[in-house]
Scaffold this active site. Structure first.
Site: not given
Ligand code: DGL
Length: 271
Positions: A10-11, A42-43, A73, A75, A154, A186, A188
């Site tokens: 993932d990012s 990344y978005g 992820c 994205t 994050e 997403c 997250h």
């Protein structure tokens, strides 16, 4: 082959929601996790950048001899999945986090108005609307880009006044009016699932994408005969965590998810 690790990326910390769901349903698997914290979020990146980062990470995980790769992820799943399959899919199975969720929404429920919240890049790709309506044209897909949420999470801002204000302001958008369920598109967002449920006073079904994806991957690995048979694997401290830029919050979140001290390794895989 069966006792090789599963690669997952993932990012940032979002993919840990998927990683910990995988560990719950497949406790004997070893994971190698890569968080591309140097390029988060990344978005907001271009499709080209997201594809480039994803390919480099997938190559790193393939070099680590992973038996499968999970793009944890939305994205990267929206924008880089087909490229990854074209470049590496003949060598190893690649899973995205979108198809299992679309399957679950279309097959298991009788929704007519489905909400989707995600990063700008995921919403712009139109992937959820396209895939859901290709299966059932009668489902109305109401999408909203919520770009502040991933960086907020994050940075450790959840379950507090600031996160509630931002969440309320997004969810009150007319774009999400009268939805029957909401896809947290997403990885997250499961970290703020409780706050989202509370906003809707538990009247809207919030789709827990991490659990859906984990059980899909389990079934796929079983059908490919790739599940680890050794009970020794997957024990504490056997998972490996790499980040492209060291952050405190990543280490804290990984420790919270895996309930053990995590030692992050810094891995710069860019030219
Ligand atoms: N967790 C990622 C996703 O599922 C993206 C967050 C970001 O880097 O913008 O889309």
């Amino acid at each position: 082959m069966n006792n090789l690790p599963i690669g997952i990326f993932d990012s940032g910390i979002g993919g840990l929601t998927v990683a910990s769901a995988i560990v719950k349903v497949l406790p004997h698997e070893q994971l190698i996790y890569f968080g591309d914290t140097a390029h988060l979020p990344y978005g907001d990146k271009s499709p080209e950048a997201i594809k480039y980062y994803s390919l480099r990470i997938a190559k790193f995980l393939a070099d680590k001899k992973c038996k499968a790769i999970v793009i944890a992820c939305n994205t990267a799943s929206s924008l880089a999945y087909s490229d990854l399959v074209n470049f590496m899919g003949h060598e190893l199975p690649i899973f995205n986090v979108i198809d299992p969720v679309v399957d679950a929404v279309v097959q298991q429920h009788s929704y007519t108005r489905v909400g989707v919240i995600a990063t700008k890049a995921t919403i712009k790709s139109g992937v959820f609307k396209h895939k859901i309506q290709a299966r059932n044209a009668l489902i109305q897909v109401q999408s909203l880009a919520t770009p502040l949420l991933a960086p907020m999470i994050e940075e450790g801002f959840f379950n507090n006044k600031i996160s509630r204000t931002i969440i309320d302001s997004y969810l009150s958008s007319s774009k999400l009016k009268n939805i029957e369920c909401l896809i947290l598109a997403c990885t997250h967002y499961p970290l703020i699932q409780k706050e989202i449920e509370a906003y809707y006073k538990y009247q809207v079904n919030i789709i827990n994408t991490a659990d859906i994806v984990a059980s899909y991957i389990k079934n796929q690995l079983i059908s490919m005969d790739l599940v680890n048979r050794s009970e020794e694997m997957g024990k504490k401290n056997q998972h490996e965590f790499y980040v492209s830029d060291y952050t405190n919050s990543f280490e804290q979140s990984a420790t919270m998810f895996f309930k053990e001290k995590i030692h992050l390794k810094h891995q710069a895989i860019w030219d």
